[in-house]
Design a protein around this motif. Sequence first.
Motif, PDB file in Angstrom:
ATOM      1  N   ALA A   1       0.829  -1.201   0.000  1.00  0.00           N
ATOM      2  CA  ALA A   1       0.000   0.000   0.000  1.00  0.00           C
ATOM      3  C   ALA A   1       0.868   1.258   0.000  1.00  0.00           C
ATOM      4  O   ALA A   1       1.970   1.288   0.559  1.00  0.00           O
ATOM      5  N   LEU A   2       0.353   2.288  -0.650  1.00  0.00           N
ATOM      6  CA  LEU A   2       0.996   3.601  -0.649  1.00  0.00           C
ATOM      7  C   LEU A   2      -0.073   4.646  -0.363  1.00  0.00           C
ATOM      8  O   LEU A   2      -1.028   4.790  -1.133  1.00  0.00           O
ATOM      9  N   ALA A   3       0.086   5.352   0.741  1.00  0.00           N
ATOM     10  CA  ALA A   3      -0.910   6.343   1.151  1.00  0.00           C
ATOM     11  C   ALA A   3      -0.999   7.464   0.121  1.00  0.00           C
ATOM     12  O   ALA A   3      -0.042   7.758  -0.601  1.00  0.00           O
ATOM     13  N   SER A   4      -2.135   8.097   0.067  1.00  0.00           N
ATOM     14  CA  SER A   4      -2.315   9.215  -0.866  1.00  0.00           C
ATOM     15  C   SER A   4      -1.401  10.371  -0.467  1.00  0.00           C
ATOM     16  O   SER A   4      -1.068  10.543   0.707  1.00  0.00           O
ATOM     17  N   PRO A   5      -0.984  11.177  -1.435  1.00  0.00           N
ATOM     18  CA  PRO A   5      -0.067  12.285  -1.145  1.00  0.00           C
ATOM     19  C   PRO A   5      -0.773  13.422  -0.406  1.00  0.00           C
ATOM     20  O   PRO A   5      -2.008  13.530  -0.442  1.00  0.00           O
ATOM     21  N   ILE A   6       0.017  14.250   0.239  1.00  0.00           N
ATOM     22  CA  ILE A   6      -0.559  15.429   0.892  1.00  0.00           C
ATOM     23  C   ILE A   6      -1.083  16.384  -0.178  1.00  0.00           C
ATOM     24  O   ILE A   6      -0.619  16.387  -1.314  1.00  0.00           O
ATOM     25  N   ALA A   7      -2.073  17.163   0.179  1.00  0.00           N
ATOM     26  CA  ALA A   7      -2.697  18.074  -0.777  1.00  0.00           C
ATOM     27  C   ALA A   7      -1.718  19.155  -1.223  1.00  0.00           C
ATOM     28  O   ALA A   7      -0.908  19.646  -0.425  1.00  0.00           O
TER      29      ALA A   7
ATOM     30  N   TYR B   1       0.570   3.549  -8.968  1.00  0.00           N
ATOM     31  CA  TYR B   1       0.155   4.613  -8.052  1.00  0.00           C
ATOM     32  C   TYR B   1       0.225   5.994  -8.704  1.00  0.00           C
ATOM     33  O   TYR B   1      -0.578   6.882  -8.370  1.00  0.00           O
ATOM     34  N   LYS B   2       1.175   6.189  -9.607  1.00  0.00           N
ATOM     35  CA  LYS B   2       1.225   7.462 -10.330  1.00  0.00           C
ATOM     36  C   LYS B   2      -0.086   7.691 -11.095  1.00  0.00           C
ATOM     37  O   LYS B   2      -0.656   8.788 -11.078  1.00  0.00           O
ATOM     38  N   SER B   3      -0.568   6.647 -11.751  1.00  0.00           N
ATOM     39  CA  SER B   3      -1.827   6.762 -12.495  1.00  0.00           C
ATOM     40  C   SER B   3      -3.022   6.888 -11.563  1.00  0.00           C
ATOM     41  O   SER B   3      -4.030   7.519 -11.910  1.00  0.00           O
ATOM     42  N   LEU B   4      -2.928   6.282 -10.386  1.00  0.00           N
ATOM     43  CA  LEU B   4      -4.032   6.338  -9.428  1.00  0.00           C
ATOM     44  C   LEU B   4      -4.178   7.734  -8.818  1.00  0.00           C
ATOM     45  O   LEU B   4      -5.289   8.288  -8.767  1.00  0.00           O
TER      46      LEU B   4
ATOM     47  N   TYR C   1       3.073  11.905 -14.060  1.00  0.00           N
ATOM     48  CA  TYR C   1       2.749  12.340 -12.708  1.00  0.00           C
ATOM     49  C   TYR C   1       3.928  12.159 -11.758  1.00  0.00           C
ATOM     50  O   TYR C   1       4.867  11.417 -12.032  1.00  0.00           O
ATOM     51  N   ALA C   2       3.842  12.839 -10.596  1.00  0.00           N
ATOM     52  CA  ALA C   2       5.011  12.993  -9.733  1.00  0.00           C
ATOM     53  C   ALA C   2       5.026  12.107  -8.497  1.00  0.00           C
ATOM     54  O   ALA C   2       6.051  12.023  -7.828  1.00  0.00           O
ATOM     55  N   TYR C   3       3.904  11.449  -8.175  1.00  0.00           N
ATOM     56  CA  TYR C   3       3.844  10.705  -6.905  1.00  0.00           C
ATOM     57  C   TYR C   3       3.462   9.252  -7.154  1.00  0.00           C
ATOM     58  O   TYR C   3       2.417   8.993  -7.765  1.00  0.00           O
ATOM     59  N   PRO C   4       4.308   8.337  -6.687  1.00  0.00           N
ATOM     60  CA  PRO C   4       5.593   8.563  -6.042  1.00  0.00           C
ATOM     61  C   PRO C   4       6.680   8.858  -7.074  1.00  0.00           C
ATOM     62  O   PRO C   4       6.500   8.572  -8.259  1.00  0.00           O
ATOM     63  N   CYS C   5       7.799   9.402  -6.623  1.00  0.00           N
ATOM     64  CA  CYS C   5       8.925   9.666  -7.525  1.00  0.00           C
ATOM     65  C   CYS C   5       9.489   8.337  -8.008  1.00  0.00           C
ATOM     66  O   CYS C   5       9.997   7.543  -7.217  1.00  0.00           O
ATOM     67  N   GLU C   6       9.404   8.075  -9.309  1.00  0.00           N
ATOM     68  CA  GLU C   6       9.827   6.770  -9.831  1.00  0.00           C
ATOM     69  C   GLU C   6      11.329   6.549  -9.694  1.00  0.00           C
ATOM     70  O   GLU C   6      11.790   5.428  -9.466  1.00  0.00           O
TER      71      GLU C   6
ATOM     72  N   ALA D   1       8.301   8.926  -0.355  1.00  0.00           N
ATOM     73  CA  ALA D   1       7.314   7.878  -0.617  1.00  0.00           C
ATOM     74  C   ALA D   1       7.853   6.879  -1.637  1.00  0.00           C
ATOM     75  O   ALA D   1       7.641   5.658  -1.505  1.00  0.00           O
ATOM     76  N   GLY D   2       8.545   7.381  -2.648  1.00  0.00           N
ATOM     77  CA  GLY D   2       9.115   6.498  -3.654  1.00  0.00           C
ATOM     78  C   GLY D   2      10.160   5.567  -3.081  1.00  0.00           C
ATOM     79  O   GLY D   2      10.146   4.350  -3.331  1.00  0.00           O
ATOM     80  N   ALA D   3      11.095   6.119  -2.288  1.00  0.00           N
ATOM     81  CA  ALA D   3      12.150   5.285  -1.709  1.00  0.00           C
ATOM     82  C   ALA D   3      11.569   4.232  -0.775  1.00  0.00           C
ATOM     83  O   ALA D   3      12.027   3.079  -0.757  1.00  0.00           O
ATOM     84  N   ASP D   4      10.544   4.616  -0.009  1.00  0.00           N
ATOM     85  CA  ASP D   4       9.918   3.656   0.909  1.00  0.00           C
ATOM     86  C   ASP D   4       9.209   2.538   0.147  1.00  0.00           C
ATOM     87  O   ASP D   4       9.269   1.369   0.544  1.00  0.00           O
TER      88      ASP D   4
END
Length: 522
Positions: free
Chosen positions: A65-71, A176-179, A202-207, A254-257
């Motif tokens: 799982a990867l939590a949604s990014p901060i706004a 997750y980038k597409s999500l 898209y930028a999250y997570p950083c690939e 988030a990407g590294a994790d």
Amino acid sequence: MSLRMKNKFIKISIYSAVIAGLMWVVSCSDDVQQRNEFPALQPAKLDTNGGTWLPILLTKPDEFALASPIATTSPDYKLELLEIKSWQDKMSDDDKEVMDYWSAGVVLRWNEILRELVAKYNLAPVQNADGTYPVPSGTNPLAYPLFPFANPPYAARAYAYVTSAQYDALVAAYHYKSLYKRPRPSAVDPTINELIPVGDDYAYPCEEAVAAGAAAAMLQMLFPGEQDYIQKKLNDCKNYRIMAGANTRSEVNAGADLGKAVAGKFITRARNDRASKAVGTQADWSQLVANAEARGDVAWKSLESPARPPMLPLFGRVIGMLMDTTEVISNRPVPPPVVGSEQHTKELAEVLSYTQNDTRENYRIVHFWADGAGTYTPPGHWNAIACEDFVKMNFSEIRWARNLALLNISMFQAAICCWDAKNYFYNARPTQIDPNIKTLTGIPNFPAYTSGHSTFSGAAATVLAYINPANAASYTAMADEASKSRLIGGIHYRSDIEVGMQMGNAIGAKAVVRGQNDGADK
């Protein structure tokens, strides 16, 4: 051989020699000079559907799982934008060098780092005073001999695990980038400067951080004595994205994790793939001799003084990524010619003739493909060849990882199948049978049949021809030359290299079938 191929051989040979030389005089420390000879990566295709590609070990892209990014409207996000601006305002020359280095491609750079570590640790332990040999121990990696001894089978396994973990982690990242569809920092704040080509995905997570997190976690398991060096590389890789204006701190973390989490699944697999038992025991080695003699052949023996135990004689039992152990055994090649048979006598005479009628061209071939101690091994050589071509093809990071994973899982499987054959038949090398044979290079400390170089090269050339069909003829010619180098160098019979190539081609074909069905060709 074409002029292009000769120039390519020379270029890679020089590169290989330089890297191998560096590993003799410096350790993998902060003093190792970074190479910035490649341009910044600008993918010809963004591969935005990468989250739908078939992973190697993950059961599904969102297994972790990867939590949604901060706004992007939150105070915390605005502070992250300020961090980018602050870094760019005070960027040092060292920062710019780090950015230039990593912008060439994160998967590329971690592959280089892995090759350097393999070369550093590819040194056989020296015998004890009593003539026995110590074995590197993963439980005490800083004691002599340093863990690991990165010989060809170990190296093939390492290349496979690192690149496969990166690929699976990037499949998850693209999902997750597409999500989440998180915009790039510059799309939120147009005053953010992008100092490298970023693209419009898209930028999250950083690939890039995902690939780095996966690679670093795998390398810290494979080379436990290099924790600080690997961590510094990871930190540099993460920071370059921020200073370049490509990602914010939370996107990078988030990407590294995520990369580390995916790598954890590969680490668990690696700890249970039987590689830790591949050294065997004296009882195992004695049984291999007895088995060869029972078949009426001359058993292999070490020609070193004092005699060294065989290199990883039980590696054929390691669990690969393309074939299970039952399939390895069922696809074992036919036996080699028995010593004293008409075919063996003919092949032995051929080896002697090559060594007694050597030429400058033969020396060039032998030493270009030698890949012995202190180098990144034959699998590493093929990684270097692949990377040189992939740079020109402008792959996305996920396609880089996928292509290197296909290459390396094929060579990992080639190592398993080859070492299974070597130690099942346990046959003597030419120099053991005829002392008049003086090799043009060092004599490897394991049996003859089949040739490792040939098996690795057949697998690699088959996969690379699929990935880059325009260069298929060149890859085939390289594999043929790599294979031939072991015959003209006096360390293999013709049967060793011909059957090895056949095995390698068949293994490579299995990786190609996987590639044709993983969704990346759509």
